[in-house]
Each structure stands twice: as structure tokens, then as C-alpha cells.
Design an enzyme around this catalytic site. Structure first.
Site, PDB file in Angstrom:
ATOM      1  N   GLU A 189       0.798  -1.223   0.000  1.00 44.68           N
ATOM      2  CA  GLU A 189       0.000   0.000   0.000  1.00 44.68           C
ATOM      3  C   GLU A 189       0.836   1.281   0.000  1.00 44.68           C
ATOM      4  OE1 GLU A 189      -2.843  -0.185   3.194  1.00 44.68           O
ATOM      5  OE2 GLU A 189      -3.921  -1.882   2.310  1.00 44.68           O
ATOM      6  N   ALA A 203      -8.716   0.537  16.155  1.00 44.04           N
ATOM      7  CA  ALA A 203      -9.973   0.961  16.789  1.00 44.04           C
ATOM      8  C   ALA A 203     -11.022  -0.141  16.864  1.00 44.04           C
ATOM      9  CB  ALA A 203     -10.554   2.172  16.063  1.00 44.04           C
ATOM     10  N   ASP A 223     -18.669   2.037  11.611  1.00 47.95           N
ATOM     11  CA  ASP A 223     -17.247   2.000  11.256  1.00 47.95           C
ATOM     12  C   ASP A 223     -16.935   2.986  10.135  1.00 47.95           C
ATOM     13  OD1 ASP A 223     -14.576   1.210  11.330  1.00 47.95           O
ATOM     14  OD2 ASP A 223     -14.860  -0.342   9.838  1.00 47.95           O
ATOM     15  N   CYS A 260     -12.393 -15.122  13.705  1.00 41.09           N
ATOM     16  CA  CYS A 260     -11.611 -15.798  12.660  1.00 41.09           C
ATOM     17  C   CYS A 260     -11.801 -15.176  11.276  1.00 41.09           C
ATOM     18  CB  CYS A 260     -11.974 -17.280  12.602  1.00 41.09           C
ATOM     19  SG  CYS A 260     -11.983 -18.105  14.210  1.00 41.09           S
TER      20      CYS A 260
END
Length: 710
Positions: free
Chosen positions: A70, A183, A305, A612
């Protein structure tokens, strides 16, 4: 003209004056967004809309880590500096591609359990003869720019906390600025500044208030505490500063974005209708002292979110007939904001994508008019929101061209289901702490549901007119999370795609002018530089990140999900080629028969989806980067499964033990859930692939005008 590079300062490296005047230094790329204002605009014109078709591969370099890439490279004094996954750093001769040095901080692989979105790193900073990098293990490291030797190394995150660093540091007035990610993991966000020479901490600005029984670290936190309820500090609060940091010498302010409130579900953090400041906000501070100046909250009481960590662009634009210094921001929540750079005053907010969580923004304050149905913890009903947690625009950088007046946004369309957990929800030791019933949010083994989810997950490149508040043109893509953008004075916009191409469009009209197959998906943003009269365009490629880790089946929407990590550098007339890509392997599902009970599956689904799925994919369908547990040999061996999941025998490979979270019985229930899912998908094999592209599906590269993504 192609532009020239300035020489190093008398001190032996990049100094404050060079960073302030970076726009005049046309040939170099000295910070993450090239200039302090983060516009990602280059004045170079040697490569332009008339000759970009002659662009060819000058050189390439293979990376030694196959995770999501990235980072944006920096170029100074003929050298390229780039970070890679696992926080490694490499220096190259920018003309030939010769490797000059390499640094590996040797991040423990078990740190991956505290990372939401792959072992990524977005870049380095350069200053005073040093290269600075933040590591996944929470360290800020200064390296000698000539040799790569460590000059100093400081632990910046609290000891024992689940906080990591994925963002690029920024240099402001002799200080290195860095925040952290995390977060979703019970953390307290901050932005910290360190002396660039010594590594000593200069100041630390906390974004959410701490324990109110102790003195607040500033009046701004005392005010913020009134917007929280319950014992919020025991669950962290969130608000991490994991990406955007912008400095504007015009106002002498540092601006940064903050992440979601934690847990996502307001009821789980004790909220009773408060705004949860300063989460999902833009905050302005004094760079000399770290003192609060102003804030603007884009998503009050965030429950979806909707981080505001996306890149913040500072620019002077014509506003109501007069020049005005503004900030431009396109966060996850789907609205494009324009704020006064000095005061934070709301000037405009228009949707650039499909938005269902709010009907619009108040024209004076910019406060959202929230759809009551979107408050899932109050209604007690599931909510499917648009945008979802991936965001209408996430970290992939946008760019702004002063020549066209347009902002080039890598946009997403991807819905998200939300379902509040039971009222007695309690955080666990490891993994996400969202306060949601994740088991009810997974994609079912239903062809119609899968087809609908695939059809609804797309991406686009939007050329946004900030004055008009609407797109000038749009390019539609098959899937979301395409790469960041670069705008140039040559009337070009460069972008890599999730489908494996590096492209150039005309900046004024969105016409596709050039493309190059890179054999892997692209997340990072390109950059450009000049040496002599030769202009180069560079990009780091390698698929991974959030869309290849957790969305499961949806991860394949754009095509191949394999990772081939490389740094690619192009120039006009070059004839280089890439090695042949390895053949893609296809594995047939062959799970053991399901012998468990529905009670085991129900319990296992809850634990799998909450913990998971972050790495191994929604509904046990991996995105391609991490192991797909439906194919695991341990499915047939309950003892081996316990050794891996309970005891952590593979922790050195990033798979830590989960004994702190789950009992052996619960871990067995997870195994039974995965077996059940594998058998469900095996039953679907041989049928028509759900969501297959048809003539009715927009093809990548098709252009349209006048309508936002979606």
C-alpha cells in the site's frame, strides 16, 4: 517541461524549507502526498495525454513479502525509498532499479492478530538525512538514508496494547508525526510528535477522553467526556489516527482524521445518544505544541465503522466568487466535505456515493440527518447499510488537480449488514471487539444471496467537481478497493485496479489512454518523478488489504486474488517486460463429513465470524491471501486443530493461539462450523457460478457522466 530535481540542503538532506517549497521542486516526491497539502498532483508534463501511450516498463523489483502492498515511494536525489508489507524498507537507484539497501524490523508474525486489514505499510518519511518508518509492532524507526542503518528506534504505542502502525509518518517543523491503528481492539486513539533528531516525544494528543477520575490531558478532552456515557474508558473509545495527517503552512495547522468509536455498537460502549467525540472527525492542532484548535465531526456517535482517516486535501479554491483556503475530504460515510481550513466551518457536503444511513446533511452545520432504521441497536432489527464498513472511500488516496479543479476519488459500493449483539455482550481477550452479533452477518450458502451481494459490490473512479458538488465523469469497475490516484499537469490521472491493470486516463474527460497488465491487484497510489529531462512513473503492486482478507467470496469480484508484489517503474519508450505469472491453482473442496450438531454450528459460527473471519474470510471463504480453512488438513484432525487454534503452534507464521478467548469445546465448535460450511459449498460446486459477469454487468473501463458511483 519535465521539471528538474533540487539538490540536498547544506545539512546533508531534506530540510524544513525544502518541504515547504516542495511544489516548486517539480522532479522530486518528498512526502507521502508529494506536498504538505496532500494533493498528489505533479506539475510534470513530459508524459502527457498525447504521448502516454508510449509509456513502457523501465525496471521492476520483486518484493520479498507476499502481502498487501500500500506504500507510495518517495524520491530524493536520484534515490527511491519505499516501505513494503511487514514494515520493511528498501532504497533503489531511481534510474536503474539497483537495490542500494534494505531494512527489516523483523516484526513478530503473531502481531497480525491485532491487525484488521493485513500486514500493510503505507510509506516512509524523509528528513535530515534519515528515512522514518512506523512498524506493525508499534515502533517509530529512523534509518540512515545512505546506508539503511538504524539511527534510533522508539516504541510509540502503549506497552501490551493491541495497537499497530500502518500509516506513513509526516515531518512538520523538525518533528515526526505518527498515530496508530486498532480501533476494533479496545484502544485509545492519539497523534504523537517526536523530535526528528533524537526520537524523544514532543507531545501527544489524545482523541478520546480517558478515565474521568484522573486529570484530563487538556480542556478539549474534558469537553469531549460530556459526549460519552457509561464507563467508556474501560473499552478504549477508539478514534485511532491510522492514516491521514496534513500540514498547511498557510494556517500553521496540522489536520488529521480519526477512526470509529469502539465498540461499533453504541449500546456496548455505554452510549446514551452522545456524539462520542472526537471519533469519526477531522481535528486541527497546533504543530508546535499539539494543542487543540478545532474539530469537525463527520459521523456523530458512529456505529457503522465510518472512519474519517481518509486523506485530507488542503487547497485554495474559488468559493462564492472569492479565493478561500479549504479542506476537502471524502470519508467512508459517502459525503464529500468542504471545510474552512482556518476555522473548520462547514461549507458543503454532498453525497459522492449511494448513502442510505442518512438522508442528507444540515446545510448550516453539516450534521447528518440519520435514518432511524440505521440505529440497529435501538430498533433491535438487522440493518443493511450503504456504504458499509469498507467505506464509500477508504484509505486509497485521492488526488486533486488545480488545472482541472477536480478531485479523483477511488470509490466503492459495498453494503454491510449490522446486527447488535445481546445486551450482556462483554469484550474478549483477543480479536475484534465490535459489540455485534457477527454470526448473523455472514453471507449464507445461498446462490441468490451470493449473486445479489456480488452484483452489489462494485467500484469506480469519480472525477468530482467540488464547486458543483457532483461528478464531472465516472469510470466504472467490476469490484471495489481499486488503487489510489495520481493527477499530473500532463492532463493525466493514473490509477491501478483491483483487476490487475495500471491505467492512465485523460484528467479532463476520463478517456482511457493507456493500460499495462501488472499480474496482480493494485492498492497503492502511483507517484512520478524526473531525473534530468526524463519523467518516470512508479507504483507498488501486490493484492491484499482488507478486501482480500475478510470479505470472503466477494474478494474475487474483480478477478484474480493472487499476490505478486513488485515495484514497477515506467518511462516513455521503455520496452521492459514482466516475468510470466505463475499459473493460478484451483482447489477442489474435499471436506470430512459433518458429524456435529446444529448447536455446535451455531456457537462456532458466532466465534468464527467475530474473530476468525477477520483473516480467514466471511463465512469461512478466504479471500486468497490467508489460508482457506475449508481446505485445511486439520479439519479432519481435531487434535491438530486444537494444537493450532488453542495452543498456537503456528504463532511464528501469524496464527496465534486463542486459548485466552475460547475453551477447547468452543474451538471444536468452530471446527464443526467450518466443516459444515465446507460441505455446503461442496454441494454448490458444479453449478453456475453466482454473480458471473453478464452483458448487463458494467465492464471495467466503461465511462459515464453525471452520476455518482452506484
Amino acid at each position: 517541461m519535465s521539471g528538474t530535481s533540487t539538490t540536498a540542503s547544506a545539512s546533508g538532506g531534506v530540510d524544513d524549507a525544502m518541504l515547504v517549497a516542495a511544489d516548486a521542486n517539480q522532479g522530486e516526491w518528498l512526502s507521502y502526498g508529494r506536498t504538505y497539502d496532500e494533493q498528489r498532483f505533479s506539475p510534470l508534463t513530459a508524459v502527457n495525454d498525447t504521448n502516454v501511450g508510449q509509456l513502457g516498463l523501465a525496471w521492476s523489483a520483486d518484493m520479498d513479502t507476499a502481502r498487501g502492498q500500500e506504500a507510495t515511494p518517495l524520491m530524493h536525489d536520484g534515490k527511491l525509498y519505499v516501505s513494503t508489507a511487514w514494515s520493511m524498507v528498501k532504497a533503489y537507484d531511481a534510474t536503474t532499479g539497483k537495490l542500494l539497501w534494505s531494512y527489516d524490523p523483523k516484526v513478530p508474525r503473531e502481531v497480525l492478530v491485532n491487525v484488521c486489514c493485513d500486514a500493510v505499510n503505507r510509506g516512509v518519511a524523509i528528513y535530515d538525512g534519515k528515512i522514518y518508518v512506523g512498524t506493525l509492532a508499534g515502533h517509530l524507526v529512523a534509518l540512515d538514508a545512505k546506508t539503511g542503518a538504524v539511527v534510533w528506534d522508539k516504541k510509540t504505542t502503549p506497552e501490551g496494547s493491541p495497537m499497530v502502525i500502518t500509516g506513513a509518518p509526516r515531518i512538520v517543523k523538525g518533528k515526526v508525526l505518527i498515530g496508530s491503528a486498532g480501533a476494533e481492539y479496545i484502544t485509545r486513539g492519539y497523534l504523537a510528535a517526536y523530535d526528528a533528531k533524537t526520537g524523544n516525544e514532543a507531545w501527544r494528543f489524545y482523541t478520546v477522553p480517558g478515565d474521568p477520575s484522573k486529570p484530563f490531558e487538556g480542556k478539549h478532552l474534558e469537553a469531549a467526556a460530556k459526549t460519552w456515557a457509561g464507563e467508556w474508558w474501560k473499552r478504549g473509545g477508539g478514534g485511532t489516527v491510522w492514516d491521514s495527517i496534513t500540514y498547511d503552512p498557510t494556517t500553521n495547522l496540522v489536520y488529521f482524521g480519526t477512526a470509529n468509536a469502539e465498540p461499533w455498537n453504541p449500546a456496548a460502549r455505554g452510549s446514551e445518544g452522545g456524539d462520542s467525540l472526537y471519533t469519526a472527525s477531522i481535528v486541527a492542532v497546533n504543530p508546535d505544541t499539539g494543542e487543540y484548535v478545532w474539530h469537525y465531526q463527520e459521523t456523530p456517535e458512529d456505529r457503522w465503522d465510518f472512519d474519517s482517516n481518509q486523506q485530507i486535501i488542503a487547497a485554495t479554491i474559488q468559493w462564492n466568487g472569492a479565493p478561500r483556503r479549504v479542506l476537502m475530504h471524502a470519508p467512508k460515510n459517502g459525503f464529500f466535505y468542504i471545510l474552512d481550513a482556518k476555522t473548520g466551518q462547514f461549507l458543503s457536503g454532498k453525497p459522492f456515493a449511494v448513502v442510505t444511513w442518512a438522508s442528507g446533511l444540515d446545510p448550516v452545520t453539516g450534521r447528518p440527518n440519520v435514518n432511524p432504521a440505521a440505529k440497529y441497536e435501538q430498533t433491535g432489527k438487522p440493518w443493511i447499510g450503504m456504504p458499509g464498513a469498507i467505506g464509500a472511500h477508504s484509505w486509497t488516496p485521492m488526488s486533486y488537480s488545480p488545472k482541472t479543479g477536480l478531485v479523483y476519488i477511488p470509490a466503492n459500493q459495498a453494503a454491510q449488514p449490522y446486527n447488535a449483539a445481546a445486551k450482556d455482550w462483554k469484550p474478549s481477550k483477543l480479536g475484534f471487539q465490535l459489540g455485534l452479533d457477527s454470526a448473523k452477518m455472514g453471507l449464507p450458502a445461498d446462490p441468490a444471496a451470493r449473486a445479489a451481494a456480488l452484483a452489489g459490490s462494485t467500484g469506480s473512479l469519480i472525477a468530482w467537481d467540488p464547486i458543483a458538488g457532483k461528478p464531472r465523469w465516472t469510470v466504472q469497475y467490476a469490484g471495489p478497493t481499486n488503487g489510489g490516484t495520481l493527477a499530473t499537469a500532463g492532463n493525466l490521472v493514473f490509477q491501478g485496479t483491483a483487476g490487475g491493470e495500471f491505467r492512465a486516463y485523460s484528467a479532463d474527460a476520463g478517456k482511457l489512454l493507456w493500460k499495462f497488465p501488472v499480474q496482480t491487484g493494485v492498492l497503492a497510489a502511483p507517484m512520478t518523478y524526473a531525473i534530468g529531462n526524463e519523467q518516470y512513473v512508479a507504483i507498488l503492486v501486490g493484492w491484499g488489504g482488507v478486501w482480500d482478507v475478510s470479505p470472503g467470496l466477494l474478494a474475487s469480484k474483480s478477478g484474480s486474488t493472487r499476490n505478486i508484489s513488485r515495484l514497477l517503474v515506467f518511462k516513455l519508450g521503455a520496452k521492459g517486460t514482466l516475468p510470466a505469472a505463475p499459473p493460478e491453482s484451483q482447489r477442489v473442496l474435499d471436506p470430512p463429513p459433518f458429524t456435529g450438531t446444529e448447536a455446535q454450528v451455531s456457537d462456532g459460527a458466532m466465534h468464527y465470524q467475530n474473530s476468525c473471519s477477520v483473516c480467514h474470510g466471511d463465512s469461512a471463504v478466504a479471500g486468497g491471501l490467508n489460508p482457506d480453512l475449508r481446505h485445511s488438513a486439520a479439519l479432519s484432525n481435531p487434535q491438530l486443530w486444537q494444537q493450532i487454534v488453542h495452543d498456537g503452534v503456528l504463532k511464528d507464521m501469524g496464527m496465534v493461539g486463542w486459548a485466552a478467548n475460547f475453551s477447547s469445546e468452543q474451538i471444536e465448535n468452530i471446527r464443526q462450523y467450518v466443516i459444515k460450511r465446507a460441505n455446503e459449498d461442496k454441494a454448490l460446486e458444479g453449478k453456475a457460478a453466482p454473480g458471473a459477469v453478464t452483458s448487463a454487468t458494467p465492464k471495467p473501463g466503461a465511462t459515464s457522466s453525471g452520476k455518482p458511483a452506484g
